[in-house]
Write a protein that holds these residues in place. Structure first.
Motif, PDB file in Angstrom:
ATOM      1  N   LEU A 123       0.827  -1.205   0.000  1.00  0.00           N
ATOM      2  CA  LEU A 123       0.000   0.000   0.000  1.00  0.00           C
ATOM      3  C   LEU A 123       0.862   1.256   0.000  1.00  0.00           C
ATOM      4  N   GLY A 124       1.948   1.222   0.787  1.00  0.00           N
ATOM      5  CA  GLY A 124       2.852   2.367   0.850  1.00  0.00           C
ATOM      6  C   GLY A 124       3.396   2.693  -0.536  1.00  0.00           C
ATOM      7  N   TRP A 125       3.777   1.638  -1.230  1.00  0.00           N
ATOM      8  CA  TRP A 125       4.295   1.802  -2.578  1.00  0.00           C
ATOM      9  C   TRP A 125       3.217   2.358  -3.507  1.00  0.00           C
ATOM     10  N   PHE A 126       2.011   1.824  -3.361  1.00  0.00           N
ATOM     11  CA  PHE A 126       0.877   2.241  -4.187  1.00  0.00           C
ATOM     12  C   PHE A 126       0.572   3.734  -3.996  1.00  0.00           C
ATOM     13  N   PHE A 127       0.536   4.153  -2.713  1.00  0.00           N
ATOM     14  CA  PHE A 127       0.214   5.553  -2.444  1.00  0.00           C
ATOM     15  C   PHE A 127       1.321   6.488  -2.930  1.00  0.00           C
TER      16      PHE A 127
END
Lengths: 76, 637
Positions: free
Chosen positions: B266-270
């Motif tokens: 998710l961190g990467w996605f955001f």
């Protein structure tokens, strides 16, 4: 055949309820949960020091404190 | 008012009330009929208020009201009164579906007869009919229908069997094509001028037994072998409580361990979305201040809330929902009753605390299952001692970063985190008991406690269905609420951090103002102001802290827990800071939603204030003591 109160009933022994003492505050709830005259009841599981007991009554299991079960009159 | 109304498109409106004992699968049936997704659970009192839904079938509109489970209409407990009042107002419905557990028919006939005393526009729906064969029970439905005077339909709500027949029967009763006939004579049984409660109950019970003896044949002991074995383990005074702790250890461990992976993703996605947004703003030539407000303020806060909350939520909620379905939880209440009795409460409080793990507002509402007023009040006031899903992820993250950081392997790290989390939670339970004890001494009310709780048969959870349902309903609900709060909160914090008055930002000034108090509590002004500012929703505690730090350094979006650790350490965090923050988070005052819930349930502003003050005071006191001890230790070493 003799009369007793529910809290003295030994684990695994079957008895028939004959009534609930009028001093029991939770009398109405007990009636609703099936602790009515003529119902067959068996204590099955009990905590340490008999604080609370699970009873088999009318096809289900109901947990009850000794505070309540001492008001329930039975015949066995 | 019995005549069905005709609506514009000539579809008949059929109003149905679903009534029945607790644990008979009313909510499952309701969901099945309406296609709605109400959360179900295998314990008495899961549904505490009315829920409504609609569907179209057989060229008619069915509007359905799911009544709270009731053992009886004769008594006066809040949820049973809701059901009673609804049924007594006959214009509410055209037909009542009395849902009964086919495997314990006699018990369910009690309520059935009481409803028939009020109305004969009813159908008896025997749920769990698929379990009958396995349990060696056969029911003569024709005879049953004859005895009761209303149609009887066999249904398996979870397997979608018998639903069509139920719907057509309901329709036929509603439009009068199917006649029911009175078999009960009110004066024989329900006349309260002649009989007292005990006599009425005994008569109803006797009649139920007579009908059940006539219609039900049972070839086996109804207490299934599997249930007996499991109860032997779970209700035994020796193995009961350890088994319970083990179950929770597994749930929390899966949550802590599993949350590692989607978090990074998710961190990467955001981060990726952020670059897109920045490019887009570049393209539109957006003003720098607006850009910063949206990206550094709102977007970063939202992405933080989502990345920290979503992974644990997506694991914890379904696990918990499955647990609810099995029927294990009432057993826990049974085991814990003795401990709760010592603090003047009862084991049902354990159930409401468990609900608190999901959401304290739900936990507070769930306190309706506690009959004794004083005990209910204690349970409501102390409910926020249990960290809800808005606080649990923060606790997990901080424990993992500061107390298990020597373990790099995610497996061992999560084991360590679970262990410490369990200790902290046990401490929270202990504090709940202590405060309950103190409270119950200071509140008037009759001291005689009661614990009467049904321990329903175990049911095999429909894992996939329950998982999808809880993700769709619970996870998304909690998440959307968090985002809804994070957006304005992000904007507000950004403004506080960027509006300068006499040389320093407002946020800085608030932090500096709180600094003296904070330093006594082992934290800093930033953390303390975050504790107060997270009143709208506890989820935003960490994002506020991070944004405050970011106003001096620069906050990047979430990537890994260790990076979060580095950021916090850079801002002066030591183990003591982390521990005190954990305590402040654990003993956080209830969020705004929970406060509204408390106000509604207690009907008292005073008790709402008490509910806010008690956790706050507890948290402050504990932090102060911890800080004092650590100062002593340091000065002597």
């Amino acid at each position: 055949m003799h009369n007793d109160t529910l809290q003295n009933l030994k684990i695994g022994t079957e008895a028939t309820i004959i009534g609930i003492d009028r001093n029991c505050r939770n009398k109405l709830r007990l009636f609703d949960m099936g602790f009515t005259k003529g119902s067959v009841i068996t204590p099955l599981w009990q905590s340490k020091n008999k604080h609370i007991t699970a009873y088999r009554i009318k096809g289900t299991l109901i947990g009850l404190r000794t505070e309540e079960s001492r008001y329930i009159n039975i015949i066995l | 008012m019995r005549k069905p109304k005709f609506t514009n498109n000539d579809k008949k409106e059929i109003r149905v009330a679903l009534a029945g004992n607790p644990n008979v699968g009313k909510t499952t049936l309701f969901n099945q009929l309406t296609g709605m997704k109400q959360h179900t659970g295998n314990w008495a009192g899961k549904t505490v208020s009315l829920s409504q839904g609609e569907f179209v079938a057989d060229n008619a509109i069915f509007s359905i009201t799911d009544l709270p489970g009731a053992y009886s209409l004769l008594s006066d407990s809040p949820e049973e009164k809701i059901a009673k009042d609804y049924i007594e107002e006959k214009k509410n419905y055209t037909c009542v579906i009395i849902v009964a557990d086919a495997t314990v028919l006699e018990r369910n006939l009690n309520l059935t007869l009481q409803i028939l005393n009020i109305t004969y526009n009813a159908v008896l729906c025997l749920n769990f009919s698929d379990e009958l064969k396995k349990k060696g029970i056969s029911i003569d439905t024709d005879e049953l229908s004859l005895q009761l005077g209303i149609p009887v339909v066999m249904v398996s709500a979870s397997k979608k069997k018998g639903i069509d027949k139920l719907i057509s029967t309901v329709k036929n009763i509603s439009d009068g094509t199917l006649k029911t006939y009175k078999t009960l004579k009110r004066k024989d049984m329900f006349d309260d001028k002649v009989y007292d409660y005990a006599q009425i109950s005994a008569k109803v019970s006797e009649e139920s037994r007579r009908i059940a003896n006539l219609c039900v044949k049972s070839s086996k002991d109804t207490y299934a072998d599997f249930d007996r074995k499991l109860d032997k383990l779970l209700l035994s005074p020796i193995t009961g409580i350890p088994a319970m702790i083990l179950v929770f250890a597994v749930v929390f461990w899966l949550t802590a361990f599993g949350a590692n992976y989607p978090g990074e993703l998710l961190g990467w996605f955001f981060g990726w979305i952020k670059t897109l947004i920045l490019q887009f703003f570049e393209f539109l030539k957006v003003n720098d201040v607006v850009k910063s407000l949206i990206v550094d303020g709102i977007y970063v806060t939202v992405s933080w809330v989502v990345t920290v909350m979503l992974p644990p939520a997506i694991i914890f909620f379904p696990l918990f929902a499955v647990l609810e379905e099995t029927g294990i939880l009432p057993r826990f209440a049974f085991n814990l009753d003795k401990i709760f009795a010592k603090s003047g409460s009862n084991g049902k409080q354990a159930l409401t605390m468990l609900m608190g793990f999901g959401c304290n507002a739900c936990g507070v509402m769930g306190c309706r299952i506690i009959n004794n007023k004083r005990e209910r009040l204690c349970a409501i006031v102390t409910n926020s001692f249990i960290p809800c899903n808005g606080r649990l992820p923060t606790l997990i993250a901080l424990i993992s970063i500061f107390f298990c950081n020597t373990m790099y392997d995610p497996f061992f790290n999560s084991l360590c985190t679970t262990g410490i989390l369990l200790l902290i939670l046990m401490f929270a339970v202990l504090m709940t008991l202590v405060v309950t004890k103190l409270l119950s001494h200071s509140i008037n009310g009759y001291s005689e406690n009661g614990f009467i709780l049904e321990l329903p048969p175990y049911r095999k959870p429909q894992i996939i269905k329950v998982t999808l349902l809880s993700i769709k309903e619970k996870v998304l609900y909690v998440l959307s609420r968090a985002i809804a709060v994070a957006v304005p909160a992000g904007a507000l914090i950004w403004l506080l951090a960027n509006i300068n008055i006499s040389g320093s930002s407002l946020l800085c000034q608030i932090n500096n103002f709180l600094e003296p108090l904070a330093s006594v509590l082992g934290v800093d002004g930033v953390i303390l102001s975050a504790v107060f500012l997270s009143f709208p929703a506890n989820e935003i505690l960490m994002p506020i802290i991070l944004m405050s730090y970011a106003s001096s350094s620069s906050l990047t979006e979430y990537s890994t827990l260790s990076e979060l650790g580095t950021l916090l350490t850079q801002n002066g965090w030591i183990k003591l800071t982390a521990f005190c923050t954990i305590l402040l988070c654990l003993f956080h005052f209830p969020c705004s939603t929970t406060c509204i819930s408390i106000k509604r349930e207690t009907g008292s502003t005073f008790w709402t204030f008490v509910s806010v003050l008690i956790p706050l005071a507890t948290g402050f006191a504990l932090c102060f003591i911890i800080n004092l001890i650590s100062a002593f230790v340091i000065s002597f070493s």
